[in-house]
Write a protein that holds these residues in place. Structure first.
Motif, short mmCIF file in Angstrom:
data_model
loop_
_atom_site.label_atom_id
_atom_site.label_comp_id
_atom_site.label_asym_id
_atom_site.label_seq_id
_atom_site.Cartn_x
_atom_site.Cartn_y
_atom_site.Cartn_z
N GLN A 8 0.82 -1.22 0.00
CA GLN A 8 0.00 0.00 0.00
C GLN A 8 0.85 1.27 0.00
OE1 GLN A 8 -2.94 -0.22 3.27
NE2 GLN A 8 -2.72 -2.44 3.17
N GLU A 9 2.18 1.09 -0.08
CA GLU A 9 3.13 2.21 -0.06
C GLU A 9 3.00 3.05 1.22
OE1 GLU A 9 5.48 2.70 -2.19
OE2 GLU A 9 4.90 1.50 -3.92
N ARG A 10 2.65 2.39 2.31
CA ARG A 10 2.53 3.09 3.60
C ARG A 10 3.86 2.96 4.36
NH1 ARG A 10 -2.95 0.78 6.13
NH2 ARG A 10 -2.11 1.91 7.96
N TRP A 11 4.87 3.62 3.81
CA TRP A 11 6.21 3.44 4.33
C TRP A 11 6.43 4.10 5.68
CZ3 TRP A 11 8.98 -0.36 2.93
CH2 TRP A 11 8.78 -0.91 1.65
N ASP A 12 5.69 5.15 5.98
CA ASP A 12 5.82 5.74 7.31
C ASP A 12 5.35 4.74 8.38
OD1 ASP A 12 6.82 8.08 6.31
OD2 ASP A 12 4.92 9.17 6.40
N ASP A 13 4.32 3.98 8.04
CA ASP A 13 3.82 2.97 8.99
C ASP A 13 4.82 1.82 9.13
OD1 ASP A 13 1.46 4.36 9.50
OD2 ASP A 13 0.44 3.43 7.81
N VAL A 14 5.42 1.41 8.01
CA VAL A 14 6.45 0.37 8.08
C VAL A 14 7.62 0.86 8.94
CG1 VAL A 14 8.17 -0.92 6.76
CG2 VAL A 14 5.86 -0.64 5.84
N VAL A 47 13.45 1.56 4.56
CA VAL A 47 13.27 2.50 5.68
C VAL A 47 14.46 2.44 6.64
CG1 VAL A 47 10.75 2.50 5.53
CG2 VAL A 47 11.90 0.81 6.98
N ALA A 48 15.60 1.99 6.15
CA ALA A 48 16.77 1.84 7.02
C ALA A 48 17.18 3.16 7.67
CB ALA A 48 17.94 1.24 6.24
N ASP A 49 17.12 4.25 6.91
CA ASP A 49 17.53 5.53 7.47
C ASP A 49 16.63 5.96 8.62
OD1 ASP A 49 19.62 5.68 5.70
OD2 ASP A 49 18.59 7.01 4.29
N GLN A 50 15.31 5.72 8.46
CA GLN A 50 14.38 6.06 9.54
C GLN A 50 14.63 5.20 10.78
OE1 GLN A 50 13.65 5.74 6.23
NE2 GLN A 50 11.52 6.39 5.85
N VAL A 51 14.92 3.92 10.56
CA VAL A 51 15.20 3.03 11.69
C VAL A 51 16.49 3.47 12.38
CG1 VAL A 51 15.76 0.66 12.35
CG2 VAL A 51 13.95 1.09 10.65
N ALA A 52 17.52 3.76 11.60
CA ALA A 52 18.79 4.19 12.18
C ALA A 52 18.62 5.46 12.99
CB ALA A 52 19.82 4.41 11.07
#
Length: 229
Positions: A54-60, A89-94
């Motif tokens: 669903q391209e809900r990458w903020d949720d992922v 989403v590696a940058d967000q996780v980092a």
């Protein structure tokens, strides 16, 4: 020995491969009864895959960042994402943790450069092949990255999601993937990145005429180098 943090569940087959390889690696390097110091959080593959579609990458990112924070709180010294596709989403996780994230693309690119390659092929999920988040990071290391023609993407996705994530390893699928490796070689690739943990269950160096770079194996080796330094 440092404690290795793992965000897994994408798929559980992948997570099991990481856990087994890390412990086998410590046993080989240290000997005796030694095993890896790890902390793992496993997410629901169905949930994050549905959000991806669903391209809900903020949720992922929120789910994986939460998992990473839990791993950090449990005492991990650094972090691995046990997946290729969700490195999107590696940058967000980092950014959500205070411990380093060992990025898979950097590890694999370093391995390719160590073999003095300047051009490599990349095999993975349709999402990872059709988007540039992973291949661009590999290319940032000075490598040209080739992906299979789009007409082959559905076949690779089927092999990964319908077979390998369920532990099914079929000779017919191996032959089909090896044919893709040969096509990438013809296109100029000096080696091929197996950009999905499950592909390592299917294809090995003996199956290919060019160097094969198995992402999970390389990620694990780099993690052990850091943990045992």
């Amino acid at each position: 020995m440092q404690t290795i943090g793992l965000v897994g569940g994408m798929s559980w087959e992948s997570s099991a491969a990481y856990y087994e390889a890390l412990n086998q690696g410590v046993e080989e390097r240290v000997g005796g009864l030694s095993s890896a110091k790890t902390v793992m959080t496993s997410v629901d593959f169905a949930e994050v895959t549905a959000l991806q579609e669903q391209e809900r990458w903020d949720d992922v990112a929120e789910i994986l960042a939460g998992a990473a924070r839990g791993v950090e709180a449990a005492g991990a010294d650094f972090l691995l994402l046990c997946t290729t596709t969700f490195h999107r989403v590696a940058d967000q996780v980092a950014g959500a943790v205070d411990i380093p994230l060992l990025h898979l693309a950097d590890v694999v690119a370093d391995a390719c450069k160590a073999e003095r390659l300047d051009s490599v092929g990349f095999l993975g999920t349709t999402f990872a092949m059709s988007r540039s988040f992973f291949t661009d990071r590999v290319a940032d290391h000075g490598l040209t990255v080739h992906v299979p023609d789009e007409k082959h993407h559905e076949m690779l996705n089927r092999v990964i999601y319908d077979e390998l994530v369920h532990g099914k390893v079929l000779d017919t699928s191996r032959r089909a993937v090896v044919e893709l490796i040969d096509e990438l070689w013809d296109a100029g690739a000096g080696g091929v990145i197996l950009g999905c943990t499950e592909l390592e269950l299917l294809v090995h160096q003996a199956d290919a005429d060019i160097p094969v770079f198995p992402c999970t194996t390389l990620h694990v080796a780099a993690a052990l180098d850091r943990a045992l330094a």
